[in-house]
Design a protein around this motif. Structure first.
Motif, PDB file in Angstrom:
ATOM      1  N   THR A 141      47.780  13.029  27.481  1.00 15.77           N
ATOM      2  CA  THR A 141      48.071  14.384  27.978  1.00 15.77           C
ATOM      3  C   THR A 141      46.919  14.752  29.251  1.00 15.77           C
ATOM      4  O   THR A 141      46.696  15.911  29.342  1.00 15.77           O
ATOM      5  N   ILE A 142      45.873  14.258  29.050  1.00 19.62           N
ATOM      6  CA  ILE A 142      44.642  14.422  29.704  1.00 19.62           C
ATOM      7  C   ILE A 142      45.404  14.303  31.290  1.00 19.62           C
ATOM      8  O   ILE A 142      45.264  14.277  32.053  1.00 19.62           O
ATOM      9  N   SER A 143      45.879  13.299  31.385  1.00 20.03           N
ATOM     10  CA  SER A 143      46.457  12.883  32.027  1.00 20.03           C
ATOM     11  C   SER A 143      47.827  14.005  32.590  1.00 20.03           C
ATOM     12  O   SER A 143      47.600  14.329  34.457  1.00 20.03           O
ATOM     13  N   ARG A 144      48.219  14.617  31.792  1.00 19.29           N
ATOM     14  CA  ARG A 144      49.573  16.048  32.185  1.00 19.29           C
ATOM     15  C   ARG A 144      48.487  17.070  32.534  1.00 19.29           C
ATOM     16  O   ARG A 144      48.792  17.976  33.848  1.00 19.29           O
ATOM     17  N   LEU A 145      47.334  16.849  32.265  1.00 14.56           N
ATOM     18  CA  LEU A 145      45.963  18.441  32.510  1.00 14.56           C
ATOM     19  C   LEU A 145      46.092  17.738  34.164  1.00 14.56           C
ATOM     20  O   LEU A 145      45.823  18.688  34.379  1.00 14.56           O
ATOM     21  N   ASP A 146      45.543  16.886  34.085  1.00 15.69           N
ATOM     22  CA  ASP A 146      44.806  15.994  36.104  1.00 15.69           C
ATOM     23  C   ASP A 146      46.317  16.229  36.743  1.00 15.69           C
ATOM     24  O   ASP A 146      45.850  17.075  38.140  1.00 15.69           O
ATOM     25  N   ASP A 147      47.285  16.045  36.019  1.00 11.35           N
ATOM     26  CA  ASP A 147      48.689  15.857  37.342  1.00 11.35           C
ATOM     27  C   ASP A 147      48.750  18.000  37.475  1.00 11.35           C
ATOM     28  O   ASP A 147      49.040  18.374  38.418  1.00 11.35           O
ATOM     29  N   ILE A 148      48.787  18.533  36.882  1.00 14.46           N
ATOM     30  CA  ILE A 148      49.096  20.025  36.437  1.00 14.46           C
ATOM     31  C   ILE A 148      47.175  20.709  38.174  1.00 14.46           C
ATOM     32  O   ILE A 148      47.999  21.446  38.691  1.00 14.46           O
ATOM     33  N   HIS A 149      46.456  20.709  37.315  1.00 15.81           N
ATOM     34  CA  HIS A 149      45.816  20.088  37.801  1.00 15.81           C
ATOM     35  C   HIS A 149      45.822  20.248  39.406  1.00 15.81           C
ATOM     36  O   HIS A 149      45.027  20.603  40.217  1.00 15.81           O
ATOM     37  N   ASN A 150      46.437  18.738  39.800  1.00 12.00           N
ATOM     38  CA  ASN A 150      46.401  18.328  41.374  1.00 12.00           C
ATOM     39  C   ASN A 150      47.108  19.208  41.561  1.00 12.00           C
ATOM     40  O   ASN A 150      47.557  19.423  43.193  1.00 12.00           O
ATOM     41  N   GLU A 151      47.990  19.759  41.114  1.00 10.22           N
ATOM     42  CA  GLU A 151      49.527  19.924  41.649  1.00 10.22           C
ATOM     43  C   GLU A 151      49.567  21.609  41.996  1.00 10.22           C
ATOM     44  O   GLU A 151      49.936  21.535  42.817  1.00 10.22           O
ATOM     45  N   PHE A 152      49.257  22.047  41.196  1.00 10.15           N
ATOM     46  CA  PHE A 152      48.293  23.627  42.054  1.00 10.15           C
ATOM     47  C   PHE A 152      47.594  23.455  42.760  1.00 10.15           C
ATOM     48  O   PHE A 152      47.282  24.726  43.638  1.00 10.15           O
TER      49      PHE A 152
ATOM     50  N   LEU B  14      55.501  25.043  38.444  1.00 10.34           N
ATOM     51  CA  LEU B  14      54.601  24.272  37.240  1.00 10.34           C
ATOM     52  C   LEU B  14      53.665  25.582  36.847  1.00 10.34           C
ATOM     53  O   LEU B  14      53.468  24.760  35.901  1.00 10.34           O
ATOM     54  N   ASP B  15      54.071  26.643  36.690  1.00  6.88           N
ATOM     55  CA  ASP B  15      53.732  27.798  36.015  1.00  6.88           C
ATOM     56  C   ASP B  15      54.893  26.849  34.865  1.00  6.88           C
ATOM     57  O   ASP B  15      53.579  27.179  33.162  1.00  6.88           O
ATOM     58  N   ARG B  16      55.973  26.848  34.455  1.00 10.69           N
ATOM     59  CA  ARG B  16      56.495  26.311  33.462  1.00 10.69           C
ATOM     60  C   ARG B  16      55.798  25.423  33.123  1.00 10.69           C
ATOM     61  O   ARG B  16      56.172  24.702  31.439  1.00 10.69           O
ATOM     62  N   GLU B  17      55.607  24.346  33.663  1.00 13.73           N
ATOM     63  CA  GLU B  17      55.091  22.874  32.881  1.00 13.73           C
ATOM     64  C   GLU B  17      53.848  23.302  32.987  1.00 13.73           C
ATOM     65  O   GLU B  17      53.731  22.653  31.550  1.00 13.73           O
ATOM     66  N   ALA B  18      53.039  24.157  33.331  1.00 16.55           N
ATOM     67  CA  ALA B  18      51.888  24.665  32.503  1.00 16.55           C
ATOM     68  C   ALA B  18      52.027  24.828  30.763  1.00 16.55           C
ATOM     69  O   ALA B  18      51.318  24.412  30.198  1.00 16.55           O
TER      70      ALA B  18
ATOM     71  N   LEU C 253      52.505  22.418  28.378  1.00 16.50           N
ATOM     72  CA  LEU C 253      51.592  21.650  28.059  1.00 16.50           C
ATOM     73  C   LEU C 253      51.127  22.501  27.178  1.00 16.50           C
ATOM     74  O   LEU C 253      50.399  21.949  25.758  1.00 16.50           O
ATOM     75  N   TYR C 254      50.367  23.642  27.297  1.00 14.85           N
ATOM     76  CA  TYR C 254      49.521  24.198  26.972  1.00 14.85           C
ATOM     77  C   TYR C 254      49.717  25.093  25.681  1.00 14.85           C
ATOM     78  O   TYR C 254      48.797  24.887  24.947  1.00 14.85           O
ATOM     79  N   ASP C 255      51.676  25.258  25.260  1.00 13.04           N
ATOM     80  CA  ASP C 255      51.033  24.939  24.305  1.00 13.04           C
ATOM     81  C   ASP C 255      51.502  24.128  22.976  1.00 13.04           C
ATOM     82  O   ASP C 255      51.101  24.250  22.066  1.00 13.04           O
TER      83      ASP C 255
END
Length: 147
Positions: free
Chosen positions: A46-57, A96-100, A103-105
């Protein structure tokens, strides 16, 4: 909002992208920080996915900022190339928004009893859904040649 959901030119779309990609890149950092401070013990994945979303945005924000060169002039605002680039940037934002949002859900499960955590996540989800609707409307307009 810069466009008020009506595209007045490519620049207003790029201004919206600039603001919302920056905000979207900050959401994962904020969520990680609050999770750590409230002992949510998020899984490494989950932390990795959060980092990925941060980096991609953050990367998308850089692309948006580079969209206009220092030599930008108003004639570029209506060029087919500028329109195609804005379409590409909007599509990438939507992906990216769909991915975020997915994850947030999922993050709601990290602290179902924590009302503050749930309120924070709901606020961010609401904001990201708003962005999704906004960029869907803007994309529909620029794809239809309305600007």
């Amino acid at each position: 909002m810069y466009c008020l959901a009506v595209v007045t030119g490519i620049r207003c779309v790029v201004n919206e992208l600039n603001m919302w990609t920056e905000i979207s890149s900050e959401h994962p950092i904020f969520l990680k920080t609050v999770a750590e401070l409230t002992n949510k013990n998020l899984a490494e994945e989950t932390i990795s996915r959060l980092d990925d979303i941060h980096n991609e945005f953050a990367d998308l924000n850089k692309r948006v900022k580079n969209f206009y060169s220092p030599n930008y002039n108003e004639a570029q605002n209506i060029s087919p190339g500028a329109r195609r680039k804005a379409i590409d940037l909007c599509r990438r934002f939507l992906r990216l928004d769909r991915e975020a949002l997915r994850l947030y859900d999922e993050l709601k499960n990290a602290g179902p009893e924590d009302k503050v955590w749930q309120t924070l996540i709901e606020h961010i989800i609401h904001e990201q859904r708003y962005m999704y609707k906004l960029f869907r409307m803007l994309l529909d307009q620029i794809q239809g040649g309305e600007c």
